[in-house]
Write an enzyme that holds these catalytic residues in place. Structure first.
Site, short mmCIF file in Angstrom:
data_model
loop_
_atom_site.label_atom_id
_atom_site.label_comp_id
_atom_site.label_asym_id
_atom_site.label_seq_id
_atom_site.Cartn_x
_atom_site.Cartn_y
_atom_site.Cartn_z
CB CYS A 34 -9.70 -11.08 -17.59
SG CYS A 34 -8.72 -9.63 -17.26
CG ASP A 35 -12.31 -13.23 -15.42
OD1 ASP A 35 -11.45 -13.89 -16.03
OD2 ASP A 35 -12.12 -12.70 -14.32
CB CYS A 49 -10.38 -8.31 -15.10
SG CYS A 49 -9.85 -8.04 -16.79
#
Ligand code: NAP
Length: 309
Positions: free
Chosen positions: A135-136, A132
């Site tokens: 997300c990261d 992701c």
């Protein structure tokens, strides 16, 4: 005793909750471990009708929830269904020690990220291997570093484009020499000077420094067999999804890959159990089609319950 339990809180789940709430069925929706589903891991959603400027994935899911709750849908967080018995009436769902009984079930459990299946991938998850970018991607470990994205679909293209904001260079490793992604996404990727496609290639191994962080990947050209190494600080894997249906194995009919089979509308092989969204659909897999089948599942459930009465 519940009338309808909706399992899953992606587009399909919220649409099912909205429609069954408006049908006065007083549904309860169990969010699962990832409230809002996979769409909360994307950035901007540009193709959900009604949002000409796009909408943030998490925001879209929150709006869907608000709309469903406005008509009386109840939301339960952190209820982890561990076992189901769909052979009895009412249906039985166990959430750890709690037993939930219901006349109808709408399965909207969605899909999760497909893995490459490498040992190194498993060992290095959260140490540079991720599924992701939204997300990261902004983590300090990825800033101004070369990064690898694996895949050739819309997800991989979206990840690669997003990562151009953080990485120094993005390698897009794809097993063919043509992207599967939509024309608009493919055009953006191929026109971006920071993204370098690595065609006809698969990641054969992920290289680490004593298993504590990613330092590169070994790439195998599927046509020539040649192995090359690319230095990178992160590997973002976006090679599609697998349905999260193990809970229902042996309870409703699924195909060999675990997708729930619906022969008529959203009817599963068990009368009273309906399925919608990405756990059923291996063809379209769009937010809008998931919402559409969630709506259909609620209508099918309403008709089923009316005929029971
Ligand atoms: P996808 O369309 O199934 O693409 C998966 C990609 O990964 C394909 O390019 C596939 O290669 C590759 N792949 C699969 N297994 C692999 C393996 N074991 N090793 C290496 N490569 C592998 O999945 P997706 O990109 O996640 O998209 C899923 C659905 O969501 C699609 O319908 C897509 O349109 C939609 N989506 C839309 C958007 C958007 O519109 N903004 C964004 C994200 C997703 P091949 O091409 O050779 O099969």
């Amino acid at each position: 005793m519940e009338n309808v339990v909706v399992i899953g809180s992606g587009c399909a789940g919220w649409a099912a909750a909205l429609y069954s709430a408006r049908a006065n069925l007083n549904p309860v929706l169990l969010t699962g471990a990832q409230p809002g589903g996979l769409l909360t891991t994307t950035s901007i959603v540009e193709n959900y009708p009604g949002f000409p400027d796009g909408i943030d994935g998490t925001e879209l899911m929150m709006q869907m929830q608000k709309q469903a709750e406005r008509f009386g849908a109840r939301t339960r967080y952190g209820v982890n269904i561990t076992r189901v018995d769909l052979s009895t009436r009412p249906f039985k769902l166990w959430a750890d020690d709690e037993l939930i009984e219901t006349r109808a079930v709408i399965i909207a459990v969605g899909a999760s990220h497909r893995h490459l299946g490498l040992k190194s991938e498993e060992l290095l998850e959260r140490k540079g291997v991720t599924y992701c970018a939204t997300c990261d991607g902004a983590l300090p470990m990825f800033r101004n570093q070369p990064l690898v994205v694996v895949g050739g679909g819309d997800s991989a293209c979206e990840e690669a484009l997003y990562l151009t904001h953080f990485g120094s260079k993005i390698y897009l490793v794809h097993r063919r020499d043509q992207l599967r992604a939509s024309k608009i996404m493919a055009g953006r990727v191929l026109g971006n000077p920071k993204i370098q496609p690595v065609w006809d290639s698969v990641v054969a191994d992920i290289l680490d420094a004593k298993q504590d962080k990613v330092v590169g990947v070994k790439v195998r050209n599927v046509k020539t067999g040649a192995i090359t190494e690319l230095g990178c600080a992160g590997v973002f894997i976006a090679i599609g999804h697998v349905p999260v249906t193990s809970l229902f194995k042996g309870q409703v009919e699924t195909d060999a890959d675990g997708y729930i089979i619906c022969k008529r509308g959203t009817h599963t092989s068990v009368p009273g159990v309906f399925a919608s969204g990405d756990c059923v659909d291996r063809v379209y897999r769009q937010a809008v089609t998931a919402a559409g089948t969630g709506c259909a599942a609620a209508i099918d459930a309403e008709r089923y319950l009316a005929q029971l009465a």
